[in-house]
Design an enzyme around this catalytic site. Structure first.
Site, PDB file in Angstrom:
ATOM      1  N   ARG A 194      -0.399 -16.510  26.772  1.00  0.00           N
ATOM      2  CA  ARG A 194      -1.002 -16.230  25.459  1.00  0.00           C
ATOM      3  C   ARG A 194      -1.677 -17.649  24.989  1.00  0.00           C
ATOM      4  O   ARG A 194      -1.113 -18.684  24.896  1.00  0.00           O
ATOM      5  CB  ARG A 194      -0.040 -15.965  24.389  1.00  0.00           C
ATOM      6  N   SER A 216       0.339  -9.361  21.647  1.00  0.00           N
ATOM      7  CA  SER A 216       1.394  -8.725  21.044  1.00  0.00           C
ATOM      8  C   SER A 216       1.179  -8.819  19.515  1.00  0.00           C
ATOM      9  O   SER A 216       0.039  -8.260  18.927  1.00  0.00           O
ATOM     10  CB  SER A 216       2.739  -9.253  21.335  1.00  0.00           C
ATOM     11  N   HIS A 217       2.172  -9.645  18.579  1.00  0.00           N
ATOM     12  CA  HIS A 217       2.114  -9.550  17.373  1.00  0.00           C
ATOM     13  C   HIS A 217       1.134 -10.674  16.694  1.00  0.00           C
ATOM     14  O   HIS A 217       1.164 -10.951  15.750  1.00  0.00           O
ATOM     15  CB  HIS A 217       3.527  -9.651  16.549  1.00  0.00           C
ATOM     16  N   ASP A 248       3.747  -3.615  15.797  1.00  0.00           N
ATOM     17  CA  ASP A 248       3.035  -4.633  15.882  1.00  0.00           C
ATOM     18  C   ASP A 248       1.673  -4.372  16.666  1.00  0.00           C
ATOM     19  O   ASP A 248       1.644  -3.025  17.177  1.00  0.00           O
ATOM     20  CB  ASP A 248       3.803  -5.777  16.703  1.00  0.00           C
ATOM     21  N   ASP A 287       0.627  -4.346  19.840  1.00  0.00           N
ATOM     22  CA  ASP A 287       0.664  -3.719  21.274  1.00  0.00           C
ATOM     23  C   ASP A 287       1.662  -2.517  21.289  1.00  0.00           C
ATOM     24  O   ASP A 287       2.094  -1.902  22.104  1.00  0.00           O
ATOM     25  CB  ASP A 287       0.939  -4.541  22.182  1.00  0.00           C
ATOM     26  N   ASP A 334       5.068  -2.317  20.686  1.00  0.00           N
ATOM     27  CA  ASP A 334       6.559  -2.378  21.230  1.00  0.00           C
ATOM     28  C   ASP A 334       7.569  -2.786  19.967  1.00  0.00           C
ATOM     29  O   ASP A 334       8.498  -2.608  20.202  1.00  0.00           O
ATOM     30  CB  ASP A 334       6.571  -3.254  22.407  1.00  0.00           C
ATOM     31  N   ARG A 335       7.165  -3.542  18.902  1.00  0.00           N
ATOM     32  CA  ARG A 335       7.873  -3.560  17.896  1.00  0.00           C
ATOM     33  C   ARG A 335       7.984  -2.745  16.780  1.00  0.00           C
ATOM     34  O   ARG A 335       6.880  -1.926  16.521  1.00  0.00           O
ATOM     35  CB  ARG A 335       7.489  -4.994  17.105  1.00  0.00           C
ATOM     36  N   THR A 379      16.493 -14.366  25.029  1.00  0.00           N
ATOM     37  CA  THR A 379      15.428 -13.877  24.143  1.00  0.00           C
ATOM     38  C   THR A 379      14.511 -13.532  25.150  1.00  0.00           C
ATOM     39  O   THR A 379      14.161 -14.220  26.076  1.00  0.00           O
ATOM     40  CB  THR A 379      14.992 -14.873  23.342  1.00  0.00           C
ATOM     41  N   GLU A 396      16.269  -6.513  20.232  1.00  0.00           N
ATOM     42  CA  GLU A 396      16.280  -7.766  19.673  1.00  0.00           C
ATOM     43  C   GLU A 396      16.312  -7.910  18.542  1.00  0.00           C
ATOM     44  O   GLU A 396      15.627  -7.039  17.536  1.00  0.00           O
ATOM     45  CB  GLU A 396      15.215  -8.503  20.428  1.00  0.00           C
ATOM     46  N   SER A 430      14.185  -9.501  16.842  1.00  0.00           N
ATOM     47  CA  SER A 430      12.811  -9.404  16.588  1.00  0.00           C
ATOM     48  C   SER A 430      12.057  -8.435  16.301  1.00  0.00           C
ATOM     49  O   SER A 430      10.748  -8.250  17.034  1.00  0.00           O
ATOM     50  CB  SER A 430      12.116 -10.642  17.514  1.00  0.00           C
ATOM     51  N   LYS A 487      10.311  -2.657  24.913  1.00  0.00           N
ATOM     52  CA  LYS A 487      10.695  -2.077  23.729  1.00  0.00           C
ATOM     53  C   LYS A 487       9.681  -1.150  23.458  1.00  0.00           C
ATOM     54  O   LYS A 487       8.608  -1.217  23.869  1.00  0.00           O
ATOM     55  CB  LYS A 487      10.912  -3.201  22.714  1.00  0.00           C
TER      56      LYS A 487
HETATM   57  C1  G1P Z   1       9.497 -13.536  20.389  1.00  0.00           C
HETATM   58  C2  G1P Z   1      10.935 -12.873  20.017  1.00  0.00           C
HETATM   59  C3  G1P Z   1      11.511 -12.218  21.222  1.00  0.00           C
HETATM   60  C4  G1P Z   1      10.599 -11.268  21.902  1.00  0.00           C
HETATM   61  C5  G1P Z   1       9.089 -11.844  22.035  1.00  0.00           C
HETATM   62  C6  G1P Z   1       8.249 -10.880  22.443  1.00  0.00           C
HETATM   63  O1  G1P Z   1       9.545 -14.405  21.305  1.00  0.00           O
HETATM   64  O2  G1P Z   1      11.494 -13.721  19.365  1.00  0.00           O
HETATM   65  O3  G1P Z   1      12.541 -11.753  20.721  1.00  0.00           O
HETATM   66  O4  G1P Z   1      10.997 -10.765  23.079  1.00  0.00           O
HETATM   67  O5  G1P Z   1       8.531 -12.679  21.115  1.00  0.00           O
HETATM   68  O6  G1P Z   1       7.891  -9.846  21.912  1.00  0.00           O
HETATM   69  P1  G1P Z   1       9.932 -16.092  20.992  1.00  0.00           P
HETATM   70  O7  G1P Z   1       8.487 -16.221  20.137  1.00  0.00           O
HETATM   71  O8  G1P Z   1      10.840 -16.309  19.926  1.00  0.00           O
HETATM   72  O9  G1P Z   1       9.750 -16.684  22.206  1.00  0.00           O
HETATM   73 ZN    ZN Z   2       4.528  -6.593  20.974  1.00  0.00          ZN
END
Ligand code: G1P
Ligand code: ZN
Length: 562
Positions: free
Chosen positions: A26, A118-119, A290, A292, A294-295, A359, A378, A380, A391
């Protein structure tokens, strides 16, 4: 129609820092759009597959953020030149992350390239990302992504079919001949396969009667917020067309390249519009996803917040109300290490194995592949099952609606009932975003040294009238029970005698600077109706004291509290 093309070899030089993090590479859009930056990374990702790439099928799609379509077209041209036989590409380059995982599995593809950060916010000034998922449909494991990184430091050239005529805006199949070899691009409807998959897992007939009000004379009042991310089209098809919800039940369902300026992360801070609306209005359930897809975040009437750790535990408790699990049986459960251990209690009661992994969703895949894990999550805002290897936000909402249908209870009552049986894990996460990297590294190193010192276990810390005695403290290491691979330094953790925990780690998904995550988990058997922020205050103060976070980061308050 058959068209032709010639493979061209383009000279290039390595870029530094093409190292995938928790979930892919990213970076800012401006980084990805530098000359050859995306090309280099895609070539290395393909090369990391070795000989298996030749004649393979790959899935390509992303969350529709800025640069998604251009990147998808570039990937088609590079894949064509690298011996891939067939690409399944989401229309306009759009596929949610769970949909990619599902497509890889259903088409027995070698893998998929997911275009998402992602988010993280999108748009020309914000983030883009590329992630590779392997043939089980899950994010590539560490060994694979380390290989990509190594290749990226040595790359001298990439291959491309420059003039290939492609139109990923139209569903349909196009055949090409590349240096005499066949190459097919199939542009697919972004939602159809995924919707079919959900229909096989859940009882859509029952859910439709419940959502539309046919079964109890009262339509389910819901507000599903896609936050201008990729789930919009999926949500409309599933909740409106299949389950008969009213149009007003879904909002922000047009995927926008910059998510309309929203930060597409479904938590109490960034999904504020959802929280405020559900708090004021007359809703049974609120949910957000989020960018994409998955959350997920689930809230009940009056914005009653369900922590993701509790969400996982409740779904685990009721898993057998979902047809997929009636059919396949309930195997073990798992959670990431920082996730509160509510699900462990359910696993214990039901006699199921429970795993604690680092994680990142990639650590669940092996356990699912050998049939030891069927539900995981998770803290998150990630919840999912072994139906895919990612997810799955929409799956989680369908699971919750199934539980509501089965129990006939409100979300708040489902939780209260759960706590009365199992006790409650109060949980909060503090995020300190965009801190300077150097002092954060120093903070982590100092804290690791302090908490692993011989005399740390046994020490007591007091605050707000509560005293916690350290039972164990370490930097979490994990050995995968299946392939025995080892992941080291996955987060600092202090476990106290009563099971309460302080966990601290640096994010692996940011695109610049450092984000510190502080997780606080405290279990109460009896006192289950307290306010989390009050209950956890003493432990938070102790965490700030032990880590000296304010001193190292200069921050007196977190950016986001969950
Ligand atoms: C974060 C979340 C983790 C998740 C990941 C991808 O990662 O904490 O649980 O799997 O995003 O969605 P981190 O930024 O903490 O490494
Ligand atoms: Zn995502």
């Amino acid at each position: 129609m058959s068209q032709g093309g010639k493979v061209e070899i383009v000279q290039t030089t390595p870029y530094e820092g093409q190292k995938p993090g928790t979930s892919g590479l990213r970076k800012k859009v401006k980084v990805f759009t530098q000359p050859n930056y995306t090309e280099n990374f895609v070539q290395c990702t393909l090369d990391a597959n070795g000989a298996a790439l030749d004649g393979s099928t790959l899935v390509v799609g992303g969350d529709g953020r800025f640069y998604c379509k251009e990147a998808a077209e570039l990937i088609v041209r590079i894949a064509a030149a690298n011996g891939v036989s067939k690409l399944l590409v989401g229309q306009n380059g759009i596929l949610s992350t769970p949909a990619v995982s599902s497509l890889i599995r259903h088409n027995k593809a070698l893998g998929g390239i997911v275009l998402t950060a992602s988010h993280n916010p999108g748009g020309p000034e914000n983030d883009f990302g590329i992630k590779f998922n392997t043939e089980n449909g899950g994010p590539a494991p560490d060994a694979f992504t380390n290989h990509i990184h190594k290749l990226s430091t040595e790359i001298k050239s990439y291959k491309l079919v420059r003039g290939l005529q492609i139109d990923i805006g139209k569903v349909g199949e196009t055949s090409y001949t590349v240096d005499g070899k066949p190459f097919v691009v199939e542009v697919i409807d972004s939602v159809a396969n995924y919707v079919r998959h959900m229909e096989q897992i859940f009882d859509f007939g029952k859910l439709r009667d419940f959502v539309s009000g046919k079964s109890n004379g009262k339509p389910l009042k819901m507000r599903i917020d896609s936050m201008n991310g990729v789930t919009g089209a999926y949500v409309r098809e599933i909740f409106l067309n299949r389950l008969g919800a009213a149009e007003a039940s879904v909002v922000h369902t047009t995927p926008l390249p910059d998510f309309g300026g929203l930060h597409p992360d479904p938590n109490l801070t960034y999904a504020k519009d959802l929280v405020d609306t559900v708090a004021k209005g007359d809703y049974d359930i609120g949910a957000a996803f989020d960018g994409d897809g998955d959350r997920n975040m689930i809230i009940g009437s009056k914005a009653f917040f369900v922590t993701p750790s509790d969400s996982l535990a409740v779904i685990a408790h009721y898993l057998e109300v979902i047809p997929y699990f009636q059919k396949n049986g309930v195997h073990g459960f798992a959670r990431s290490m920082p996730t509160a251990s509510a699900v462990d209690l359910v696993g214990k009661k039901l006699g199921k194995e429970v795993f604690e992994v680092p994680t990142g969703w990639k650590y669940f895949g092996n356990l699912m592949d050998v049939g030891r894990l069927c539900l995981c999550g998770e803290e998150s805002f990630g919840t999912g099952s072994d139906h895919i290897r990612e997810k799955d936000g929409i799956w989680a909402v369908l699971a919750w609606i199934s539980v509501m249908q089965h129990t006939g209870k409100s979300i708040e009552d489902i939780l209260k009932q759960h706590w009365s049986v199992y006790g409650r894990n109060y949980f909060t996460r503090y995020d300190y975003e965009e801190c300077d990297l150097e002092p954060c590294n120093e903070m982590m190193a100092t804290m690791e040294k302090n908490i692993t010192a011989a005399d740390f276990a046994g020490k007591s810390f007091s605050s707000g009238g509560k005293t916690y005695k350290v039972k164990q403290a370490d930097n979490f290491n994990y050995t995968d029970p299946v392939d025995k691979s080892v992941a080291t330094k996955q987060g600092l953790r202090i476990v106290f005698e009563d099971g309460s925990r302080i966990v601290m780690r640096l994010s692996g998904t940011g695109s610049s600077g450092a984000t510190v995550r502080l997780y606080i988990d405290s279990y109460e058997k009896e006192n289950v109706l307290g306010q989390a922020s009050v209950m956890l205050k003493p432990l938070i103060d102790i965490a700030l004291e032990i880590s000296q976070l304010p001193k190292f980061t200069g921050r007196t308050a977190p950016t986001v509290i969950t």
